[in-house]
Design an enzyme around this catalytic site. Structure first.
Site, PDB file in Angstrom:
ATOM      1  N   CYS A 193       0.875  -1.220   0.001  1.00 26.71           N
ATOM      2  CA  CYS A 193      -0.059  -0.187  -0.236  1.00 26.71           C
ATOM      3  C   CYS A 193       0.941   1.206   0.154  1.00 26.71           C
ATOM      4  O   CYS A 193       2.128   1.180   0.093  1.00 26.71           O
ATOM      5  CB  CYS A 193      -0.993  -0.054   1.157  1.00 26.71           C
ATOM      6  SG  CYS A 193      -1.836  -1.536   1.450  1.00 26.71           S
ATOM      7  N   VAL A 228      -3.465 -10.078   0.458  1.00 26.68           N
ATOM      8  CA  VAL A 228      -4.209 -10.974   1.597  1.00 26.68           C
ATOM      9  C   VAL A 228      -5.285 -10.385   2.084  1.00 26.68           C
ATOM     10  O   VAL A 228      -5.521  -9.153   2.287  1.00 26.68           O
ATOM     11  CB  VAL A 228      -2.902 -10.946   2.540  1.00 26.68           C
ATOM     12  CG1 VAL A 228      -3.500 -11.891   3.497  1.00 26.68           C
ATOM     13  CG2 VAL A 228      -1.775 -11.494   1.938  1.00 26.68           C
ATOM     14  N   LEU A 265      -3.139  -1.742  -2.286  1.00 28.62           N
ATOM     15  CA  LEU A 265      -2.949  -2.914  -3.190  1.00 28.62           C
ATOM     16  C   LEU A 265      -3.525  -4.099  -2.478  1.00 28.62           C
ATOM     17  O   LEU A 265      -2.591  -4.615  -1.459  1.00 28.62           O
ATOM     18  CB  LEU A 265      -1.610  -2.962  -3.792  1.00 28.62           C
ATOM     19  CG  LEU A 265      -1.215  -4.230  -4.690  1.00 28.62           C
ATOM     20  CD1 LEU A 265      -2.299  -3.944  -6.007  1.00 28.62           C
ATOM     21  CD2 LEU A 265       0.140  -4.090  -5.112  1.00 28.62           C
ATOM     22  N   GLY A 272      15.094 -12.146  -6.938  1.00 23.88           N
ATOM     23  CA  GLY A 272      16.465 -12.732  -6.066  1.00 23.88           C
ATOM     24  C   GLY A 272      17.331 -11.721  -5.591  1.00 23.88           C
ATOM     25  O   GLY A 272      18.451 -11.786  -5.200  1.00 23.88           O
ATOM     26  N   ASP A 303      -3.289  -9.784   7.723  1.00 18.42           N
ATOM     27  CA  ASP A 303      -1.986  -9.415   8.583  1.00 18.42           C
ATOM     28  C   ASP A 303      -2.145  -8.050   9.333  1.00 18.42           C
ATOM     29  O   ASP A 303      -1.602  -7.604  10.172  1.00 18.42           O
ATOM     30  CB  ASP A 303      -0.718  -9.820   7.635  1.00 18.42           C
ATOM     31  CG  ASP A 303      -0.752  -9.010   6.603  1.00 18.42           C
ATOM     32  OD1 ASP A 303      -1.625  -8.278   6.053  1.00 18.42           O
ATOM     33  OD2 ASP A 303       0.551  -8.714   6.148  1.00 18.42           O
ATOM     34  N   VAL A 360      13.426  -9.834 -18.923  1.00 17.40           N
ATOM     35  CA  VAL A 360      13.189  -8.865 -19.723  1.00 17.40           C
ATOM     36  C   VAL A 360      14.307  -9.287 -20.708  1.00 17.40           C
ATOM     37  O   VAL A 360      15.559  -9.779 -20.511  1.00 17.40           O
ATOM     38  CB  VAL A 360      13.656  -7.621 -19.062  1.00 17.40           C
ATOM     39  CG1 VAL A 360      15.002  -7.676 -18.402  1.00 17.40           C
ATOM     40  CG2 VAL A 360      13.528  -6.296 -19.842  1.00 17.40           C
ATOM     41  N   GLY A 402       2.659  -3.535   3.815  1.00 14.73           N
ATOM     42  CA  GLY A 402       3.444  -4.811   3.911  1.00 14.73           C
ATOM     43  C   GLY A 402       2.910  -5.895   3.868  1.00 14.73           C
ATOM     44  O   GLY A 402       1.656  -6.121   3.525  1.00 14.73           O
TER      45      GLY A 402
END
Length: 618
Positions: free
Chosen positions: A2, A54, A51, A379, A102, A292, A78
Site C-alpha cells: 500500500c 491478502v 493494493l 532474487g 495481517d 526482460v 507490507g
C-alpha cells in the site's frame, strides 16, 4: 502493498483536514489502486492507498481500534510472513479477530506489545500508529528498508508518507534541494536517512520514530549482529537451505496471482525453483515467470566484464527445467525514450538517478509482469549477502577506503561521469566536492560495523565490505525494485531479505563463504540439486542494459534539445560546452556506458526539476 500518508499536529485539531489527507494519499494511487480511505480525529490524520494481496475484503484501512481513552489507528503497508503464528499467539492472549488480514495482526500486536512488536515481525513493512490514548505517533520500518517511509518534523507536527511526493503535496512543504541534497542525488552512496529534499528524511531501516508531547526521537530496534560462527561446512550449507525453503514457502502465500522474476542467474533461479516446489506441495497452479530482453540485443551484445553472457538462453533452460508459464517482456529504444515511460519511472522514484535506463527498463518489465500477476518474488539481496559482486574478490577494493560500488563506478571506462562531476559547471563542482562527500559517507559506514573480538584481519575486512553492501548498496537495489514495481502496482517480495538468513550468513567466515574458490559458494552448494548445471555454474551477470545504438542516438537528440532550450532548468547546473562536445563526438567519450549514463542524468535532472518545480538552493 500500500501507500500510507499522514499528518500529526499536537497544536491543532485536524478533524476537518480530510480533503488534504486525501490529496496527500492520492499522490500514490499506483502504489494502491484497489482502495483508498482516510481517517481524521483530534490531532491526527492518516490515509492509505491499498493494493489488495491478502484477505482482499478484510484488510480495510486505516484500521481503527476504539477505546474509552481514544482510538488506536493503524496505516500499514507490507506483508507479515509469520502472521499466522502471531495471530495464534494473540488469540491465546485473549484477542479476538474480525478479519483474516495481517493488517489486524499488526494492530493487535501493537495493542499487546507496544512498539516493541516490530521485533517479533518477519516480513517487509512500513507502518504508522496513532495512539490517541497518549497522543503519540509511532512510525516503524522493516529491518532492511524493503518498503520506503519518509517524514518531516516541524515544531509539534510530523508529516509522513511512503513517498516524498505525499509530503510535498502538503501546502506547508516545498520541493527545495540544497547542497547536501544535491550531493546525495548525484552520488551512489545512499546514506541511510537522507531523502534529498530539504527537511524531508527517510526513516532508516530497522528504526522507529516516536513523536509525542515529550518530543520526537528515533529508536533503532534492529541492526546486524556480530556473532561467532561455530557450525561446520556441512551444517552451514544445510542451515542455509533450511531457512531458504522456509522463507520461500512463507512468501508464496497470496490471495492474488503470484509470479517470479527470472533472469537465468543463480539468485532468481534458486528462488523460482523453491517457489515452484512450494506451489506444487500446495497443489496450486503452475508458477508464472517473467524476464526482460531488449530488441536486437543478440545482434549488439558484447561482454563488458559486468555482463559477459546474455540472460535469455539461461532463462529458457530454467523454464524447460521447471515447466513454468513464462513471459519475456521485450524492451526497445522507443520504450526507453517514451515520455510516458520516463515520466512514470521518474514519478515513481521522486528523484533522478545516475543509473539511467536501468530504472526505465525495470518499470517497463514490471508493467509487463503486472499484466500476469499482482505480486512477484525476486532474487535481490543474495549478492550483497553471499559475496556475489566482483568487488568482494578484487584486492583493490579491499585496500581502498571507499564504498566499493562507488569506487567501481569511477573505474568504469569513461572518466567524466556526472556523479564524478564531469558534466557539471566547474564552480558547482567545487561547491559540491563530491569526492569528499563520498569519503565522509564511507567513514560513517565503517564506524557502524559491528566488531567481533579476535576476528582475523581478512574476516574483519570482509565483514566491513559485506556490511557496506547490506546497509547501503542493498538500499539502492531495494528502492529500485520497490519504486519501479509500485509504479506498475506490482508488489515485489524478497526472500533473501529474511532476517534469520541474513544474520546467519553475515557471520560466516570468508574462507567458508568461498570454500570452493567461487563467488556465492555456499548458495551454490545449498541449492545445487535445484538447478541445471549450466545455471548453477553461470558466472555472475548484472541486470542487462540497452545496447542498441538507436537508444544512444535518441538520448543525444534529447540532450541537444535541452541545451537549445532557453527555459531548461538544468542548464544552469551544467558545463554546457563539455556537454556539447559529447554530443558532437558520439563515438568518443559519450560512447562509454558510464558517460552515456551521464547524458541520461542530464535528461532526468531536467525532467525532475520541471515535474516537481524544484528549487535549487545553493
Amino acid at each position: 502493498m500500500c501507500g500510507i500518508a499522514g499528518w500529526i499536529d499536537l497544536r491543532r485539531d485536524l478533524t476537518e483536514q480530510r480533503r488534504l489527507l486525501r490529496a496527500m494519499t492520492d499522490t500514490m494511487d499506483r502504489r494502491g489502486p484497489d482502495a483508498s480511505d482516510v481517517w481524521t480525529g483530534g490531532h491526527a490524520g492518516l490515509g492509505v492507498r491499498r493494493l489488495s494481496v491478502v484477505d482482499l475484503p478484510g484488510g480495510v484501512q486505516p484500521m481503527v481500534h476504539p477505546s474509552d481513552d481514544g482510538p488506536v489507528v493503524l496505516a500499514y503497508t507490507g506483508e507479515l510472513f509469520n502472521f499466522v503464528e502471531l495471530r495464534e499467539e494473540l488469540v491465546q492472549l485473549g484477542h479476538r479477530f474480525g478479519t483474516a488480514s495481517d493488517t489486524e495482526v499488526v494492530l493487535r500486536s501493537y495493542l499487546e506489545w507496544g512498539r516493541d512488536c516490530a521485533r517479533r515481525f518477519n516480513g517487509m513493512f512500513a507502518f504508522a500508529v496513532w495512539d490517541a490514548r497518549v497522543d503519540e505517533l509511532t512510525l516503524i520500518r522493516d529491518r532492511f528498508g524493503i518498503y520506503p517511509l519518509h517524514y518531516l518534523v516541524r515544531d509539534d507536527s510530523v508529516i509522513f508518507g511512503s513517498e516524498s511526493k505525499a509530503i510535498l503535496a502538503h501546502p506547508q512543504v516545498r520541493a527545495t534541494v540544497d547542497v547536501e541534497g544535491l550531493r546525495e542525488a548525484l552520488t551512489l552512496v545512499k546514506t541511510p536517512g537522507e531523502a534529498v529534499y530539504r527537511g524531508i528524511r527517510e526513516l532508516p531501516p530497522g528504526t522507529m520514530l516516536c513523536s509525542s508531547r515529550a518530543g520526537t526521537k528515533l529508536h533503532r530496534y534492529w541492526s546486524l549482529p556480530a556473532r561467532e560462527h561455530t557450525d561446520d561446512l556441512d551444517t552451514t550449507i544445510s542451515t542455509i537451505r533450511e531457512i531458504l525453503e522456509d522463507t520461500v514457502d512463507r512468501q508464496v502465500v497470496a490471495d492474488v496471482p503470484l509470479g517470479c522474476f527470472l533472469s537465468g542467474g543463480l539468485d532468481s533461479s534458486v528462488i523460482t525453483a523453491l517457489a515452484s516446489r512450494a506451489l506444487k506441495r500446495r497443489q496450486q497452479d503452475e508458477l508464472l515467470t517473467f524476464s526482460v530482453d531488449f530488441k536486437d540485443h543478440a545482434e549488439h551484445f558484447k561482454g563488458d566484464g559486468v555482463r559477459n553472457t546474455m540472460d535469455e538462453p539461461f532463462v529458457q533452460e530454467m523454464v524447460r527445467h521447471l515447466g513454468t508459464t513464462h513471459t519475456t517482456v521485450m524492451v526497445g529504444p522507443e520504450d526507453l525514450m517514451s515520455e510516458e515511460n520516463r515520466r512514470a519511472a521518474l514519478s515513481a522514484r521522486d528523484l533522478p538517478t545516475p543509473l539511467g535506463d536501468l530504472y526505465t527498463s525495470l518499470y517497463v518489465l514490471s508493467r509487463g509482469v503486472r499484466e500476469g500477476c499482482t505480486a512477484a518474488l525476486t532474487g535481490d539481496a543474495s549478492d550483497e549477502m553471499f559475496g556475489g559482486y566482483g568487488w568482494f574478490h578484487d584486492q583493490h577494493y579491499r585496500d581502498t577506503a571507499m564504498l566499493p560500488w562507488v569506487e567501481a563506478s569511477r573505474r568504469m571506462p569513461g572518466a567524466n561521469t556526472i556523479w564524478s562531476a564531469g558534466l557539471l559547471a566547474p564552480d558547482l563542482q567545487a561547491k559540491l566536492d563530491l569526492r569528499s562527500y563520498e569519503q565522509d559517507r564511507y567513514s560513517e559506514a565503517l564506524a557502524e560495523v559491528p566488531v567481533l573480538d579476535g576476528e582475523a584481519p581478512l574476516d574483519r575486512r570482509m565483514r566491513e565490505i559485506t556490511y557496506f553492501n547490506l546497509t547501503r548498496y542493498l538500499q539502492i537495489i531495494l528502492d529500485r525494485k520497490d519504486r519501479m514495481g509500485m509504479g506498475a502496482s506490482l508488489e515485489g517480495r524478497v526472500p533473501f531479505c529474511d532476517h534469520r538468513l541474513v544474520e546467519y550468513v553475515f557471520n560466516i567466515p570468508w574462507a567458508m563463504k568461498t570454500f570452493d574458490g567461487r563467488e556465492k559458494s555456499l548458495l551454490r552448494a545449498a541449492t545445487a540439486d535445484l538447478l541445471p548445471p549450466s545455471v548453477r555454474d553461470r558466472e555472475k551477470a548484472g541486470y542487462p542494459v540497452a545496447v542498441d545504438p538507436a537508444y544512444a542516438a535518441r538520448l543525444r537528440t534529447k540532450v541537444a534539445g535541452i541545451l537549445r532550450s532557453s527555459d531548461s532548468p538544468v542548464r544552469e547546473l551544467l558545463d554546457t560546452e563539455l556537454t556539447q562536445r559529447y554530443l558532437d563526438d558520439p563515438e568518443g567519450p559519450a560512447a562509454e556506458q558510464a558517460n552515456r549514463s551521464s547524458l541520461e542524468m542530464v535528461v532526468q535532472l531536467d525532467d525532475w526539476m520541471r515535474m516537481y518545480d524544484v528549487e535549487v538552493a545553493l
